[in-house]
Design a protein around this motif. Structure first.
Motif, mmCIF file in Angstrom:
data_model
loop_
_atom_site.group_PDB
_atom_site.id
_atom_site.type_symbol
_atom_site.label_atom_id
_atom_site.label_comp_id
_atom_site.label_asym_id
_atom_site.label_seq_id
_atom_site.Cartn_x
_atom_site.Cartn_y
_atom_site.Cartn_z
ATOM 1 N N SER A 575 -3.983 -4.773 7.962
ATOM 2 C CA SER A 575 -4.853 -5.656 7.191
ATOM 3 C C SER A 575 -6.251 -5.695 7.808
ATOM 4 C CB SER A 575 -4.268 -7.073 7.148
ATOM 5 O OG SER A 575 -5.153 -7.948 6.493
ATOM 6 N N SER A 576 -7.240 -5.657 6.944
ATOM 7 C CA SER A 576 -8.626 -5.777 7.405
ATOM 8 C C SER A 576 -9.070 -7.230 7.496
ATOM 9 C CB SER A 576 -9.558 -5.024 6.449
ATOM 10 O OG SER A 576 -9.448 -5.546 5.124
ATOM 11 N N THR A 577 -8.238 -8.143 6.999
ATOM 12 C CA THR A 577 -8.538 -9.574 7.038
ATOM 13 C C THR A 577 -7.800 -10.215 8.204
ATOM 14 O OG1 THR A 577 -8.787 -9.622 4.631
ATOM 15 C CG2 THR A 577 -8.459 -11.731 5.754
ATOM 16 N N GLN A 581 -8.738 -16.666 10.638
ATOM 17 C CA GLN A 581 -9.925 -16.219 11.369
ATOM 18 C C GLN A 581 -10.830 -17.382 11.765
ATOM 19 O OE1 GLN A 581 -12.215 -13.286 9.292
ATOM 20 N NE2 GLN A 581 -13.736 -13.059 10.916
ATOM 21 N N HIS A 596 -9.169 -8.785 15.680
ATOM 22 C CA HIS A 596 -8.460 -7.711 14.996
ATOM 23 C C HIS A 596 -7.432 -7.060 15.928
ATOM 24 C CE1 HIS A 596 -11.746 -7.935 11.981
ATOM 25 N NE2 HIS A 596 -10.828 -7.462 11.168
#
Length: 671
Positions: A575-577, A581, A596
Motif C-alpha cells: 500500500s502507498s497509503t 498516518q 512507510h
C-alpha cells in the motif's frame, strides 16, 4: 408488656418511603459544590462561564443519571446473582418488582442521558444553555468535546436495557443487559478526568474496575434495603451472597480508588486542592462503610429474622453513606484536578507515558510498564482456574496437568504481550503493534482454549441442592445454553469475524481512533483476544462448542483462513497509503521516522506470523484427530471383546437367511 415490644420496634424502624429521602444527600452535596465554586473551575481551564443555570442543570442531571444508573445496575445484578430463590434460573423480568425497578430506573437514566447530550455539551464548552438551539450550535457542541458523544453511547445503553428487560426470556439475557449497563456507566467516566495527563493509562484502568464495583455495590445495597423495609421476601442465601459481594466491591473500590486518587493528585499534597479535600472525605466515608459492613459478620444462619433485621439497619445507614459518596463523585467531576495542569508531552497525551528510547530487543524485553487491566484479568483468570483444579483434587477427581499448564501459559503470554516493552511501544509503532496483534489474536487464544475452562467450571462446581438457589454451576450451564450465544458461535459467523476483523479494523478509521485513547486501545485488544478465542475454540478447543464441527470442517476453517491472512499482509506491504498516518506523525518518534518502512515491516510480520501459528494449529488439529480415531478404535475393540456388540452376528445371520432363501427357477416361474 410482651405485645407492646414488637410495635415499639416496628415504629422505630424506618419505612421504605423514608429511603427516598437519601436522594437529598447527593443533590445537596453536588449542587452545593457547584454553587460555591461558581465560575472558578471554568476560569482555571481558560473557559467561558456558561452561567449558573447551565452549571446547576448539568449538576442536577448528573446526580439523576448517577442515581438511576446505580438502581438499574443494582436491580439487574440482584436479579442475576442475589435473588436467592430456590428453583431454576429465571429471567430478570420473572419477578415483577425487579422488572419494574429496572424499567423505571433505565427510563429515567435514558431521559437524563439524552438531556445531558445538550447540557454537558454547553457546560463543557462554556456555552449558555439558552443558545443551544441556535442554528448550528448543537452540532458544534457535540463535536467540540467528548462528553456529548459519551452521553449518546450511554443513552443507547440505557435504551437497550429498557427494551431488553421486556424481551428477555433467558437468565443469560439479563447478564448481557448487565454488561450493557456497565458500559453505559463507564462511558462518561472514561472520557473525562481519567483521560487527561501523565499516567492516565493507570487512571483509566483503575476506573474500569472501581466504577462498576461502586455502582454494583451501591445499587444492590439500595435494592435489598428497600425490599427489607417494604417487608418483601429476602432469602437467607441472598444475604450470604451480599456479604461476599460487599467484601469484593469494597476491596476493589479501596484498591483502585486509591490508584485513581494517586493519578488525579499527580504528586501534589493531598489537601492542597479542592479535589484532595473531596477525595479525603470520600475515603473517610469508604472507611466508615467498611466498619459498618463488619456488623454483618457472624450473622446467624438459622435465625433468618435476626439476619434480616440486622441487614435492614445496616442497609439504611449504608445507603446514607453511599449517597454522600455519590454526591462527592459528582462534585469532583466538576472540579479540574491537579493532573489537568501537569506538563504533558504529545506521547503522554495519547499513551500516558513517553517512548523515546529506541525499541531494541533489550528494551522490548526489559522496559516494562504494567497494563493494569490485562494484568488483573490474567491474575483473576489464573486464580479461579487453580481454585477449581484444587477443588477437583480435594474431591478425589483428576484434571490433566497439560491443560493447567496451557491455561497458565496463555495468561502469562497475555501479561508479557501487554505489559512488557512490546506492549509499551506497540502503540507508537505499526510493526510492533502487529506483533502484539498476532500474539493476542493467535498465540494467547490457542493456549487458553487448550485449558478447557468451561469443562473445568462444570466439573468443579456442583448443582445446587434442593432448597438452595441456583449457583455457579447453573450460571455456567445457562450461559453455554443461551440461544443467542449459540447463534453467535456459528462457525461461519466466527470465521467471518476472525478474518474480517483485519480488514475492518485497519482499512477504516477505527484503528487510528483506537490508538488515540487508552480505553479504545484496551477495547481493541479485548476484541482481538475474544475473537481469537472463539475461532480456536471451534478448531482445537477442549470445551465442546454449542455447534460441534467435524474434524474435516475444522481443517477447512484453518486452511481457508490462511490465504486471507497472507492477502492482508500483502496489501499492507504494497500500500502507498500509510495506515493512521496523521496519528503517527503527531508522535514525532525519534527512533523510526520512516512510516512507510515501519508499515512494510508490519505487513511482513502479519504475513509470516499469521501463517506460522495456523500451521501449528493444523498440526495440533491433525494430532487431535488421530488421537480421537485411536480412542474410537480402542472403544470399539473393547466393545467387541466384551461380547456386547452383536452387529457381526446379526450380519452373519442375515447372510445365512439370504443363502437359505429359495428363488423360483425359470420353469417354475413360467408355470
Amino acid at each position: 408488656m410482651a405485645s407492646s415490644a414488637p410495635s415499639t420496634v416496628q415504629r422505630s424502624t424506618p419505612s421504605a418511603a423514608h429511603l427516598w429521602w437519601s436522594a437529598i444527600i447527593p443533590l445537596a452535596t453536588a449542587l452545593g459544590t457547584a454553587l460555591t465554586l461558581g465560575a472558578a473551575p471554568y476560569r482555571e481551564l481558560s473557559r467561558d462561564f456558561p452561567g449558573i443555570g447551565t452549571a446547576v442543570a448539568s449538576t442536577l442531571l448528573h446526580v439523576v443519571a448517577w442515581a438511576a444508573s446505580t438502581l438499574c445496575v443494582g436491580g439487574l445484578f440482584q436479579a442475576a446473582f442475589l435473588r436467592g430463590r430456590p428453583g431454576e434460573l429465571r429471567p430478570p423480568r420473572a419477578d415483577p418488582g425487579d422488572a419494574r425497578l429496572v424499567t423505571s430506573s433505565s427510563a429515567v437514566w435514558l431521559a437524563a442521558s439524552l438531556a445531558l447530550i445538550a447540557v454537558d455539551g454547553a457546560d463543557s464548552n462554556g456555552f449558555p444553555l439558552a443558545h443551544v438551539l441556535d442554528p448550528g450550535a448543537f452540532t458544534y457542541l457535540i463535536q467540540a468535546s467528548y462528553l456529548p458523544g459519551a452521553w449518546i453511547v450511554t443513552s443507547l445503553c440505557a435504551l437497550v436495557v429498557l427494551v431488553g428487560i421486556r424481551l428477555a426470556r433467558h437468565w443469560a439475557a439479563g447478564l448481557a443487559l448487565l454488561a450493557v449497563a456497565f458500559a453505559g456507566v463507564l462511558g462518561p467516566v472514561l472520557v473525562t478526568q481519567v483521560l487527561v495527563g501523565p499516567n492516565h493509562d493507570f487512571g483509566s484502568d483503575a476506573a474500569i474496575y472501581a466504577v462498576p464495583a461502586e455502582t454494583a455495590f451501591f445499587g444492590v445495597t439500595a435494592v435489598l434495603t428497600y425490599r427489607l423495609l417494604a417487608r418483601k421476601a429476602i432469602w437467607a442465601q441472598t444475604i450470604e451472597r451480599y456479604r461476599r459481594l460487599a467484601a469484593v466491591c469494597w476491596g476493589t473500590m479501596a484498591l483502585f480508588g486509591g490508584v485513581e486518587a494517586w493519578f488525579l493528585l499527580d504528586g501534589s499534597a493531598p489537601f492542597s486542592s479542592a479535589t484532595g479535600w473531596l477525595l479525603g472525605a470520600w475515603f473517610a466515608l469508604l472507611a466508615a462503610l467498611g466498619a459498618l459492613l463488619l456488623r454483618l459478620r457472624g450473622l446467624p444462619g438459622a435465625d433468618v429474622r435476626e439476619a434480616r433485621a440486622r441487614m435492614r439497619h445496616v442497609g439504611v445507614v449504608a445507603v446514607v453513606l453511599m449517597s454522600a459518596m455519590g454526591g462527592l463523585d459528582v462534585a469532583m467531576s466538576r472540579i479540574p484536578p491537579p493532573n489537568y495542569f501537569a506538563p504533558t508531552s504529545i506521547m503522554q497525551l495519547f499513551f500516558g507515558y513517553d517512548v523515546n528510547a529506541t525499541p531494541t530487543p533489550a528494551v522490548l524485553a526489559l522496559d516494562w510498564r504494567l497494563n493494569t487491566f490485562f494484568f488483573v484479568v490474567s491474575v483473576v483468570g489464573s486464580g479461579l482456574y487453580l481454585f477449581a483444579v484444587a477443588r477437583l483434587r480435594r474431591r478425589g477427581d483428576g484434571w490433566p496437568l497439560g491443560r493447567t499448564i496451557a491455561w497458565l501459559l496463555g495468561w502469562l503470554c497475555v501479561v508479557l504481550t501487554t505489559s512488557s516493552g512490546l506492549g509499551k511501544y506497540a502503540d507508537a509503532s505499526f510493526s510492533l503493534h502487529m506483533i502484539l496483534h498476532m500474539s493476542l489474536n493467535m498465540l494467547c487464544p490457542v493456549l487458553l482454549v487448550l485449558g478447557g475452562p468451561f469443562t473445568l467450571a462444570l466439573r468443579a462446581t456442583t448443582p445446587a441442592p434442593a432448597g438452595r438457589a441456583p449457583g455457579p454451576h447453573e450460571w455456567v450451564k445457562s450461559i453455554l445454553h443461551w440461544p443467542l450465544l449459540q447463534h453467535l458461535n456459528n462457525p461461519l459467523w466466527v470465521f467471518v469475524e476472525f478474518i474480517g476483523s483485519y480488514y475492518v479494523l485497519y482499512f477504516t478509521p477505527i484503528f487510528e481512533q483506537a490508538m488515540r485513547y487508552h480505553w479504545a486501545h484496551q477495547l481493541f485488544n479485548v476484541h482481538l483476544l475474544i475473537v481469537g478465542y472463539l475461532f480456536y475454540s471451534l478448531v482445537i478447543g477442549v470445551d465442546k462448542p454449542p455447534r460441534p464441527v467435524p474434524h474435516l470442517g475444522k481443517l477447512g476453517l484453518v486452511l481457508a483462513a490462511m490465504p486471507f491472512h497472507a492477502f492482508f499482509g500483502v496489501i499492507v506491504m504494497t500500500s502507498s497509503t500509510v495506515i493512521a498516518q496523521e496519528f503517527y506523525q503527531w508522535l514525532t518518534r525519534p527512533w523510526w521516522p520512516d512510516l512507510h518502512s515501519d508499515q512494510y515491516t508490519g505487513g511482513g510480520i502479519a504475513w509470516a506470523a499469521g501463517e506460522l501459528p495456523l500451521l501449528v494449529v493444523v498440526l495440533a488439529l491433525l494430532t487431535q484427530w488421530a488421537r480421537q480415531d485411536r480412542r474410537e478404535t480402542k472403544r470399539l475393540d473393547r466393545h467387541l471383546d466384551s461380547g456386547l456388540d452383536e452387529s457381526f452376528e446379526a450380519y452373519n445371520e442375515m447372510l445365512g437367511q439370504l443363502s437359505e432363501r429359495r428363488y423360483p427357477t425359470p420353469l417354475e416361474d413360467r408355470s
